[in-house]
Design an enzyme around this catalytic site. Structure first.
Site, mmCIF file in Angstrom:
data_model
loop_
_atom_site.group_PDB
_atom_site.id
_atom_site.type_symbol
_atom_site.label_atom_id
_atom_site.label_comp_id
_atom_site.label_asym_id
_atom_site.label_seq_id
_atom_site.Cartn_x
_atom_site.Cartn_y
_atom_site.Cartn_z
ATOM 1 N N SER A 1 15.499 21.213 -16.902
ATOM 2 C CA SER A 1 14.330 22.057 -17.134
ATOM 3 C C SER A 1 14.780 23.351 -17.790
ATOM 4 O O SER A 1 15.847 23.878 -17.482
ATOM 5 C CB SER A 1 13.643 22.352 -15.793
ATOM 6 O OG SER A 1 12.892 23.542 -15.885
ATOM 7 N N HIS B 1 0.833 -1.220 0.000
ATOM 8 C CA HIS B 1 0.000 0.000 0.000
ATOM 9 C C HIS B 1 0.865 1.267 0.000
ATOM 10 O O HIS B 1 0.422 2.310 0.464
ATOM 11 C CB HIS B 1 -0.951 0.048 1.203
ATOM 12 C CG HIS B 1 -1.704 -1.210 1.443
ATOM 13 N ND1 HIS B 1 -2.967 -1.434 0.953
ATOM 14 C CD2 HIS B 1 -1.355 -2.353 2.104
ATOM 15 C CE1 HIS B 1 -3.379 -2.647 1.318
ATOM 16 N NE2 HIS B 1 -2.417 -3.229 2.001
ATOM 17 N N LYS C 1 16.845 21.402 -11.795
ATOM 18 C CA LYS C 1 16.111 20.167 -12.096
ATOM 19 C C LYS C 1 16.905 19.109 -12.858
ATOM 20 O O LYS C 1 17.711 19.418 -13.727
ATOM 21 C CB LYS C 1 14.860 20.510 -12.921
ATOM 22 C CG LYS C 1 13.802 21.249 -12.135
ATOM 23 C CD LYS C 1 13.067 20.356 -11.166
ATOM 24 C CE LYS C 1 12.180 19.441 -11.887
ATOM 25 N NZ LYS C 1 10.785 19.620 -11.768
ATOM 26 N N GLU D 1 9.540 8.347 -17.299
ATOM 27 C CA GLU D 1 8.165 8.839 -17.473
ATOM 28 C C GLU D 1 7.604 8.454 -18.837
ATOM 29 O O GLU D 1 6.455 8.033 -18.961
ATOM 30 C CB GLU D 1 8.138 10.362 -17.321
ATOM 31 C CG GLU D 1 8.432 10.824 -15.902
ATOM 32 C CD GLU D 1 8.629 12.338 -15.847
ATOM 33 O OE1 GLU D 1 7.723 13.023 -15.374
ATOM 34 O OE2 GLU D 1 9.682 12.822 -16.298
#
Ligand code: ARG
Length: 456
Positions: A276, A155, A282, A289
């Protein structure tokens, strides 16, 4: 033009554009030439082509293949319905009237089914190889981290201590199942429809065993109607891609989580991350992704074909031309995602000491304390309750489990003694696991060895 005898006018231009598959079945050019060559050789064996005609034809087909790979032959999608008609027409330009004999006893229906199976078999072999390479990368990283402790979750809540190697080996298992699934698809794909004609075979004495053998199939398909109608192998292949991508997507999600500042467990290599345009600090896990994201289109491809095939009468229907783009796309997405995952695993670095301190006395040792009580003879349901009280006491005192005193434990239940405190230690926690298949480092090392011999 492959047909036209019964037509007065040629196909409307927009209809041609709508219906031509050439822009994508050009991908099957090598397979189509392979199929035609085998068919021509068989025709010569049964006396339909002379020796000279055969060598002319084979040389012509070879020329087309070379012209195409050199970028010298680029057939126009407005001129041809598909790669099959384009090749036949080019063969006519190259060798003249003899080209007209190639299609003897053959339909584009068995031709496309055969070429497509050849393509699928190759795709399966190359994906299986990529899966093994990915497994090897995981094993290499596992070897270094059999004792790197981390929290295991259910979980997404801390559950029990495990090792990083143990976690990676779970993916090695998944990838092995992916390979088995592909092997099943390979078996299903491994029969030759060539010689089935449009749907019902031929009155010519075509020898299907010859073409079957030349093309490297293990058998000729045994019912012509089914062989022409069947795209089950396409769906099986797409489903193997679905499940494979689902596995990749889960690992992607974990790599993304692990590389967050909050988790701070791994650092992805520069070569597989992006920056970024606005935020200079970043380092984004784009490859993970995108691998997770592409799973969506791969699932879509399966749904497209399952829906397209549903309700089609036997045998060939032009709807079935829609089978190609989705499979090419799923193959490409899956193959690229496998390369990205392998690259990320090969280049990431692990913050080995990240959890050692933090897990000391963590609630994830609660199960172990319950098992300590079981050894002392307490029924598990009761020990579960007792440890619940221990956790509550730690929470109320705002301390971790190892900060409870033996008196505090004894207050909860007199059965506790000093040795109970041992189970709160992170150090040695993995070695305390006794069952086969657990993260015990000795067992994990045995597994790694087993996998390495299996994969090589
Ligand atoms: N382009 C077609 C396909 O991919 C080839 C088979 C065409 N057969 C036919 N009878 N029109 O399905």
């Amino acid at each position: 033009m492959l047909w036209g005898g019964r037509f007065k006018e040629k196909l409307n231009d927009t209809a041609m554009e709508f219906s031509s598959s050439l822009s994508f079945d050009i991908n099957l050019i090598n397979e189509d030439i392979q199929v035609s060559t085998a068919h021509a050789e068989m025709l010569a064996t049964i006396g339909i082509l002379s020796k000279d005609e055969l060598s002319e034809m084979v040389a012509g087909l070879e020329t087309i293949k070379n012209e195409s790979s050199a970028g010298k032959w680029n057939p126009d999608t407005l001129e041809y319905e598909d790669i099959h008609s384009a090749i036949e027409s080019r063969l006519g330009e190259l060798i003249g009237a003899t080209a007209g004999k190639l299609h003897t006893g053959r339909s584009r229906n068995d031709q496309v089914a055969t070429g497509f199976r050849l393509w699928t078999k190759k795709a399966i072999t190359s994906l299986s190889e990529q899966l093994s390479i990915f497994q090897e990368a995981l094993l290499l990283l596992s070897e270094k981290h059999t004792e790197t402790i981390m929290p295991g979750y259910t979980h997404l809540q801390r559950a029990q201590p495990i090792s990083f190697a143990f976690h990676l080996l779970a993916y090695v298992e998944m990838l092995e199942r992916d390979k088995k699934r592909l092997q099943f698809v390979l078996d299903e794909t491994d029969s030759s429809p060539l010689g089935c004609g449009a749907l019902a075979g031929s009155t010519l004495p075509l020898d299907r065993n010859i073409t079957t053998e030349k093309l490297g199939f293990s058998k000729p398909s045994s019912n012509a109607l089914d062989a022409i109608s069947d795209r089950d192998f396409v769906l099986d292949f797409l489903n193997a891609c679905n499940i494979g991508m689902m596995h990749i997507s889960r690992l992607s999600e974990e790599l993304i989580l692990w590389s967050t500042t909050e988790f701070n467990f791994i650092k992805l290599g520069d070569t597989y991350t992006t920056g970024s345009s606005l935020m200079p600090q970043k380092k984004n896990p784009d490859m993970a992704e995108l691998s997770r994201g592409k799973t969506g289109r791969v699932y879509g491809n399966y749904t497209a074909i399952a829906t397209m095939m549903k309700g089609l009468p036997l045998s060939y229907n032009r709807d079935m031309q829609e089978d190609k783009e989705p499979i090419f796309d799923s193959y490409k997405s899956y193959s690229q995602a496998l390369a990205m995952m392998t690259g990320m695993i090969n280049t990431l670095s692990v913050n080995e000491n990240r959890f050692i301190k933090e897990l000391e006395g963590d609630f994830l040792f609660a199960t172990e304390l319950a098992e300590w009580l079981v050894i002392k003879g307490v029924p598990f349901r009761e020990s579960h309750h007792i440890v619940g009280e221990v956790v509550k006491a730690a929470e109320e005192n705002d301390v971790k489990l190892h900060q409870l005193t033996i008196e505090q434990l004894k207050n909860i239940n007199s059965i506790f003694d000093e040795t109970a405190l041992e189970v709160f230690k992170a150090d040695g926690a993995l070695y305390r696991k006794k069952t086969y298949g657990s993260p015990n480092p000795d067992m994990v090392r045995t597994e790694i060895k087993k996998w390495k011999t299996k994969i090589n």
